[in-house]
Design an enzyme around this catalytic site. Structure first.
Site, PDB file in Angstrom:
ATOM      1  N   SER A 155       0.871  -1.764  -0.236  1.00 18.49           N
ATOM      2  CA  SER A 155       0.079  -0.080   0.351  1.00 18.49           C
ATOM      3  C   SER A 155       0.917   1.230  -0.193  1.00 18.49           C
ATOM      4  CB  SER A 155      -1.019   0.151   1.511  1.00 18.49           C
ATOM      5  OG  SER A 155      -0.393  -0.091   2.360  1.00 18.49           O
ATOM      6  N   HIS A 171      -0.445   4.997   6.859  1.00 17.48           N
ATOM      7  CA  HIS A 171       0.232   5.563   5.296  1.00 17.48           C
ATOM      8  C   HIS A 171       0.671   7.075   5.486  1.00 17.48           C
ATOM      9  CE1 HIS A 171      -2.199   2.151   4.740  1.00 17.48           C
ATOM     10  NE2 HIS A 171      -1.223   1.426   3.981  1.00 17.48           N
ATOM     11  N   ASP A 175      -3.422   8.916   7.384  1.00 25.03           N
ATOM     12  CA  ASP A 175      -4.622   7.599   8.302  1.00 25.03           C
ATOM     13  C   ASP A 175      -4.231   6.914   9.393  1.00 25.03           C
ATOM     14  OD1 ASP A 175      -2.899   6.052   7.113  1.00 25.03           O
ATOM     15  OD2 ASP A 175      -4.191   5.539   5.650  1.00 25.03           O
TER      16      ASP A 175
END
Length: 359
Positions: free
Chosen positions: A41, A326, A323
């Site tokens: 991610s 990340h 978040d």
């Protein structure tokens, strides 16, 4: 028997590459013809959008600072590899494998998948993802597409030798595998030291597979300080420490084994250049950065992502975390600049990305 290319053949292939890769570019060419990205991610730019998984972010407030809006980058704006592509001179962002079309693949492809890991089972607690082994298979299919477009195997080989291959993966093998005993057996089967050795051994095989497919320039990242994320701290607690030490210790064991592997691969694989990049953890940034809380309201995904359509903080450029896991675009830029330019062997060894491009 392998035949060496004659000088005129090499000249012809170089001209063919220039015509194919830069058909309408008035500006200077990028420092390398293509940039291939493998990872999770931290690098994903859309490959999870159509997968049945909680690890996708194709909704606001993700992408509020990205020109195209929510593209499935796990940030408010650009990710680290978007910035590195810019630093390398690419005029467009590297396309996600899921969206790759036509001659756009000549500039590279992003295969990264949110929640993916070195191990095939990693991240499946969140749903379907594309593990590194599958990403490498996808790359093989891209090589076939490039060869068909070029109609020349030698031209494809020459192109791939000049590209940079970025491999940033391993975090999920801890946070969505080893430290999730309710889903996985790995922590009961291996000590932290054994597990780190196992991961690096498997990564070694995967890097050698890419080498056998024609890759020669590798930028390989260690695992950052995964114990310092707001999610890790809220789930595991710190017992008085600043971060979750058992997570950071697992990452350190992995990195301690990855660094000598890079040296070994450089010695054993002809014509290849591997570099090790230290992401400096996800808790870095200027002293004025907010490090202990995310910018958005948490509750999406597996509990670490932004809630859909929630209102984020008003100054994301002052936050480390977008978040609960990340980085913000602001931190991604700092990390990209370090990977590209740093002259410190603690951050980039034996070269940085700018030097690797010239190798």
């Amino acid at each position: 028997m392998e035949r060496k290319l004659e000088l005129m053949e090499l000249v012809a292939i170089s001209v063919l590459l220039a015509l194919l890769i830069l058909p309408n570019k008035a500006n200077a060419a990028p420092q390398v013809p293509c940039y291939f990205i493998f990872g999770d991610s931290l690098s994903d730019n859309g490959n999870n959008n159509n997968l049945l998984t909680l690890a996708k972010v194709n909704y606001p407030p993700y992408g509020i600072d990205f020109p195209q809006g929510p593209t499935a980058r796990f940030s408010n704006g650009r990710n680290m590899h978007d910035f590195i592509a810019e630093l390398l001179g690419f005029k467009d962002y590297i396309p996600a494998f899921a969206n790759s079309r036509g001659k756009s693949i000549f500039s590279g492809v992003n295969y990264a998948s949110g929640s993916a890991g070195i191990r095939d089972e990693t991240g499946t607690n969140l749903g379907i993802c594309v593990p590194l082994n599958e990403q490498i298979k996808n790359h093989k299919s891209i090589i076939s597409r490039i060869t068909r477009l070029m109609q020349n195997d030698s031209a494809t080989d020459l192109l791939l030798r000049q590209c940079i291959y970025s491999v940033q993966i391993g975090s999920n093998d801890y946070i969505n595998n080893y430290f999730k005993p309710e889903f996985y057996e790995t922590s009961r089967s291996f000590t932290p030291s054994e597990y780190a050795t196992l991961l690096v051994q498997q990564l070694s095989l995967q890097l050698k597979t890419l080498y056998n497919y024609g890759a020669r320039k590798f930028a390989v990242y260690g695992v950052g300080q995964i114990g310092c994320t707001p999610y890790a701290i809220s789930v595991y607690g710190t017992n008085g420490s600043v971060c979750v030490e058992k997570l950071n210790e697992g990452a350190a064991l992995f990195n301690d084994r990855l660094k000598p592997l890079i040296h070994q691969l450089n010695n054993n694989l002809p014509d290849a250049k591997f570099i090790y990049l230290n992401p400096s953890g996800t808790a870095t940034g200027p002293a004025t950065f907010v490090t202990n809380s995310p910018c958005c309201t948490i509750g999406g995904g597996g509990g670490e992502l932004c809630l859909r359509n929630s209102k984020p903080c008003s100054r994301p450029w002052q936050y480390v975390f977008w978040d609960a896991v990340h980085p913000t675009e602001a931190l991604n830029k700092i990390l990209a600049d370090g990977a590209y330019r740093s002259m410190s062997p603690l951050e980039a060894s034996p070269l940085n990305i700018q030097q690797l491009a010239m190798y």
